[in-house]
Design a protein around this motif. Structure first.
Motif, short mmCIF file in Angstrom:
data_model
loop_
_atom_site.label_atom_id
_atom_site.label_comp_id
_atom_site.label_asym_id
_atom_site.label_seq_id
_atom_site.Cartn_x
_atom_site.Cartn_y
_atom_site.Cartn_z
N THR A 59 -40.91 -14.82 -37.10
CA THR A 59 -42.12 -14.95 -36.28
C THR A 59 -42.31 -16.40 -35.84
O THR A 59 -42.67 -16.67 -34.69
CB THR A 59 -43.35 -14.46 -37.07
N THR A 60 -42.04 -17.34 -36.75
CA THR A 60 -42.16 -18.76 -36.41
C THR A 60 -41.12 -19.13 -35.35
O THR A 60 -41.44 -19.82 -34.37
CB THR A 60 -41.98 -19.63 -37.66
N PHE A 61 -39.89 -18.66 -35.52
CA PHE A 61 -38.84 -18.93 -34.54
C PHE A 61 -39.22 -18.37 -33.17
O PHE A 61 -39.07 -19.04 -32.15
CB PHE A 61 -37.50 -18.35 -35.00
N LEU A 65 -39.82 -20.48 -29.69
CA LEU A 65 -39.14 -20.11 -28.45
C LEU A 65 -40.14 -19.79 -27.34
O LEU A 65 -40.00 -20.27 -26.21
CB LEU A 65 -38.20 -18.93 -28.69
N SER A 66 -41.16 -19.02 -27.68
CA SER A 66 -42.20 -18.68 -26.70
C SER A 66 -42.93 -19.92 -26.21
O SER A 66 -43.20 -20.05 -25.01
CB SER A 66 -43.22 -17.71 -27.31
N ALA A 67 -43.25 -20.83 -27.11
CA ALA A 67 -43.97 -22.05 -26.73
C ALA A 67 -43.12 -22.93 -25.82
O ALA A 67 -43.63 -23.51 -24.85
CB ALA A 67 -44.40 -22.82 -27.97
N LEU A 126 -50.57 -15.75 -26.30
CA LEU A 126 -49.93 -16.52 -25.23
C LEU A 126 -50.96 -17.22 -24.35
O LEU A 126 -50.69 -18.31 -23.83
CB LEU A 126 -49.00 -15.63 -24.41
N THR A 127 -52.13 -16.62 -24.18
CA THR A 127 -53.19 -17.27 -23.42
C THR A 127 -53.64 -18.55 -24.13
O THR A 127 -53.75 -19.62 -23.50
CB THR A 127 -54.38 -16.32 -23.20
N VAL A 128 -53.87 -18.47 -25.42
CA VAL A 128 -54.28 -19.64 -26.20
C VAL A 128 -53.16 -20.68 -26.21
O VAL A 128 -53.41 -21.89 -26.06
CB VAL A 128 -54.69 -19.24 -27.63
N MET A 129 -51.93 -20.23 -26.37
CA MET A 129 -50.80 -21.15 -26.35
C MET A 129 -50.72 -21.88 -25.00
O MET A 129 -50.45 -23.08 -24.95
CB MET A 129 -49.49 -20.41 -26.64
N GLY A 130 -50.96 -21.15 -23.92
CA GLY A 130 -50.96 -21.76 -22.59
C GLY A 130 -52.02 -22.82 -22.43
O GLY A 130 -51.79 -23.87 -21.82
N ILE A 131 -53.20 -22.56 -22.99
CA ILE A 131 -54.28 -23.56 -22.95
C ILE A 131 -53.87 -24.82 -23.70
O ILE A 131 -54.04 -25.93 -23.19
CB ILE A 131 -55.58 -22.97 -23.54
#
Length: 138
Positions: A59-61, A65-67, A126-131
């Motif tokens: 999950t961390t990996f 990758l997503s970030a 992903l919305t929070v990560m985008g912010i």
């Protein structure tokens, strides 16, 4: 695509946010009980015979990758705002991550509840990560 524009601090904070959101999302505070009921399993069954550290590691990996990919998408914008970062994250969650949840829902016969819980998690995360990432774009 300029990798030098990626902020390591933004990646770390986005991954931490992803993990916190996931921990809350799949906890009894939010959707754990509905999620387990939809799976038809008890908490003991989910954790029996498995090493949760492996799941957390993957999950961390996946979060890292997503970030990184989300950061690349966001830095491609001409002018980056917090709202723009949120929109890119939301669209990635809704249009990519949630869409990827459709196949197992239909082909594996999963309950729609599982789709909405998982798709909702990805979209919110992903919305929070985008912010967070947008706050650090140069």
């Amino acid at each position: 695509m300029d990798l030098s524009q990626i902020s390591i601090l933004a990646i770390v904070l986005a991954v931490v946010a992803n993990m916190v959101i996931g921990a809350l999302w799949y906890s009894p505070v939010l959707f754990a009980n509905i999620w387990m009921k939809s799976l038809g399993r008890a908490a003991e069954e989910i954790h029996a015979g498995s090493n949760p550290n492996i799941g957390y590691g993957f999950t961390t990996f996946a979060g890292i990758l997503s970030a990184i990919v989300l950061s690349l998408f966001i830095t491609m914008l001409d002018s980056v705002t917090i709202g723009g970062g949120a929109l890119i994250g939301f669209l990635a969650g809704l249009g990519i991550a949630s869409a990827r949840e459709l196949s197992p829902t239909f082909f594996e016969g999963r309950k729609y509840t599982l789709f909405f819980i998982s798709a909702g998690y990805h979209t919110v995360s992903l919305t929070v990560m985008g912010i967070i990432i947008a706050c650090f774009v140069k």
